[in-house]
Write an enzyme that holds these catalytic residues in place. Structure first.
Site, short mmCIF file in Angstrom:
data_model
loop_
_atom_site.label_atom_id
_atom_site.label_comp_id
_atom_site.label_asym_id
_atom_site.label_seq_id
_atom_site.Cartn_x
_atom_site.Cartn_y
_atom_site.Cartn_z
N PRO A 26 44.63 44.29 42.22
CA PRO A 26 45.40 43.05 42.17
C PRO A 26 45.01 42.23 40.94
CG PRO A 26 44.56 43.43 44.38
CD PRO A 26 43.89 44.44 43.50
N GLU A 27 46.01 41.74 40.22
CA GLU A 27 45.75 40.90 39.07
C GLU A 27 46.02 39.45 39.44
OE1 GLU A 27 47.26 42.25 35.35
OE2 GLU A 27 46.76 44.35 35.74
#
Length: 269
Positions: A2-3
């Site tokens: 996840p960014e």
């Protein structure tokens, strides 16, 4: 992994269920995350959640005298579920609320984290972080000044958390494409005008991803269980060998800084 947009979407998703509610119990089923879960997190029991904020890719749950600090790592997911819902494999942590709901943290790879940060103190994880990309503290002058003399590829430069936080691999690829900058170019050889375009592109691509719910990846879905929808708008990431949406040329790929990099040699100089 996840960014920043996916983490921000998680924050937006869980906040209405947490803020104003009291923690009745903390259940730690497995302390063996990236760092051992400290016993101090149990001190949150009996305290009301005042806010849920984000710093870089860390979520901070404000319980008054301290923050519970969460990081999703490579594969972590947060869900708001009924506290009686059956636990499944890799459900390592529950923050149980007086509403009958709980925030449940699932992390198959256990690279995520749950930490404790007393108010007035700062975890070492935050000490060298650069500015948030969607704030006025991040601008083209910062990029231009810090890049002078740097031979590192510009893609690696903007992914450096000391320079700016949260510009992960997907969005670095996309922002460089929008700005027309070759990711292989040395950071010190990018002009101030081009850094102005890159700053604008970084802000735009991150905000668009947040607005549209985060990028759909196999390891991420929103807090309500629905995937994000930004993946359909990606211009270059993961598109090696396909036609560039702008010029029709072939998208190339190269490993830069141990990360897959995608770019168009016709559009990016």
């Amino acid at each position: 992994m996840p960014e920043l947009p996916e983490v921000e979407v998680s924050r937006l998703g869980i906040s209405p269920w947490l803020i104003g509610h009291t923690i009745t119990k903390i259940i730690v089923r497995d302390k063996r995350l990236r760092w051992p879960v400290p016993d101090e997190v149990h001190h949150a029991q009996g305290h009301t959640i005042a806010d849920v904020t984000r710093r870089a890719k860390y979520l901070l749950i404000d319980v008054g005298q301290a923050d519970i600090v969460l990081h999703l790592g490579m594969s972590g997911k947060l869900r708001v579920v009924d506290s009686t819902k059956q636990v499944v494999k890799h459900d390592h942590l529950d923050i149980v609320l007086n509403s009958g709901k709980c925030l449940r943290f699932n992390d198959p790879r256990r690279f995520g984290a749950c930490l404790w940060q007393p108010k007035g103190e700062q975890l070492p994880h935050f000490s060298k972080l650069g500015p948030e990309p969607l704030t006025d503290a991040f601008d083209e002058q910062r990029l231009y000044t810090l890049s002078r003399g740097r031979k590192v590829p510009v893609k690696s430069f903007i992914m450096d958390n000391d320079v700016v936080v949260g510009v992960g691999n997907i969005y670095a690829n996309e922002a460089l494409f929008l700005a027309g900058i070759d990711p292989r170019r040395a950071a010190g050889r990018v002009s101030g005008a081009r850094y102005a375009a890159l700053t604008e592109a970084i802000k735009a691509v991150l905000q668009k991803a947040i607005n549209e719910g985060g990028t759909t990846l196999k390891d991420f879905a929103q807090s309500d269980g629905n995937p994000g929808y930004f993946a359909q708008h990606l211009h270059v990431y993961g598109k090696a060998g396909k036609a560039c949406s702008r010029c029709g040329g072939e998208i190339k790929s190269k490993v830069i800084g141990q990360r897959n990099t995608f770019f168009c040699t016709g559009c990016q100089r």
